[in-house]
Design an enzyme around this catalytic site. Sequence first.
Site, PDB file in Angstrom:
ATOM      1  N   CYS A   1     -15.281   5.330  37.216  1.00 34.08           N
ATOM      2  CA  CYS A   1     -13.847   5.489  37.449  1.00 34.08           C
ATOM      3  C   CYS A   1     -13.274   4.240  38.122  1.00 34.08           C
ATOM      4  O   CYS A   1     -13.085   3.217  37.478  1.00 34.08           O
ATOM      5  CB  CYS A   1     -13.575   6.764  38.237  1.00 34.08           C
TER       6      CYS A   1
ATOM      7  N   HIS B   1     -16.195  10.697  35.109  1.00 39.00           N
ATOM      8  CA  HIS B   1     -17.150  10.946  36.193  1.00 39.00           C
ATOM      9  C   HIS B   1     -18.389  11.651  35.645  1.00 39.00           C
ATOM     10  O   HIS B   1     -18.454  12.882  35.662  1.00 39.00           O
ATOM     11  CB  HIS B   1     -16.511  11.795  37.292  1.00 39.00           C
TER      12      HIS B   1
ATOM     13  N   GLU C   1     -21.172  12.083  36.967  1.00 37.84           N
ATOM     14  CA  GLU C   1     -21.849  12.859  38.008  1.00 37.84           C
ATOM     15  C   GLU C   1     -21.274  14.264  38.151  1.00 37.84           C
ATOM     16  O   GLU C   1     -21.930  15.153  38.710  1.00 37.84           O
ATOM     17  CB  GLU C   1     -21.793  12.117  39.356  1.00 37.84           C
TER      18      GLU C   1
END
Length: 280
Positions: free
Chosen positions: A123, A228, A230
């Site tokens: 990001c 993202h 994650e």
Amino acid sequence: MTLRIGISARLLHDPPPGLGLPQKRLQFLESSMAHWIMAHRAIALMVPFIDEESPLSANRAPMTELVDLLDGLVLQGGIDICPETYGDTLRDPAWAGDAVRDRYELNLLRGFIAAGKPVLGVCRGAQLINVYFGGSLVQDIPSQRPGTIQHQDTTRYDRLTHEVHFETGSSLQRLYGNSVPHRVTSIHHQCVDRLGEGLVVEAVSSKDGIIEAIRHTGPGYVLGVQWHPEFHLTPGEEMQGLLDSGPMMMDFLRAALARADRHQSGAAVVHPGVPLSARS
């Protein structure tokens, strides 16, 4: 070999009173990022920030020593990048970003790139990579790119998703293919504008062409993704079908392992996109 991956710190300059740390800058690591790295048998280590204006800065270890201790760098997401960092004029005070964090992370990025160690930007991290190589950013997608889809929703945060297209011949296409739509999280109102020197587009938003991933074409491994990964680890029912973040992390760690092997023994490079099982 257990890899040690450094993660840039998020900075909180003015903590809320309830935390009991008034007038103390906080540095923190979002837990999902650490989990994503450690779920692949690597160690996640946050790299603390020392203010360059602090007297303590004069006695800190050189950047080269810090980089030597780590096998790769992940740049976390977070607050906007200051427009002045890439030579632009601020359009709205709400988008002022954090110039202090910019300087800290650009210094880290410079050290890892100089050492030939892999970098993965998430990001804000992807945007910072573009700025490092001389690119610029769109400060606000809705006002500067009218007609685009929604890329940020403060009420839904990581529950807003959209599809991305991987460019033909890109490293992401080699990892994932393009046989099915790839759905990712979307939590950004800024994006790459002018592409930095030596960078190529890896992925774009399928509906509006907003750049969603970039890669540097020079030596080493430098990849930035606007979404993202994650947050794709344990999606709820409404988040099913998100892109599997595992291959991306394994590709990054593979590059880190190849760099470490090459440094220690002169072994051949394992190129991005080659499965771990193919290592000799």
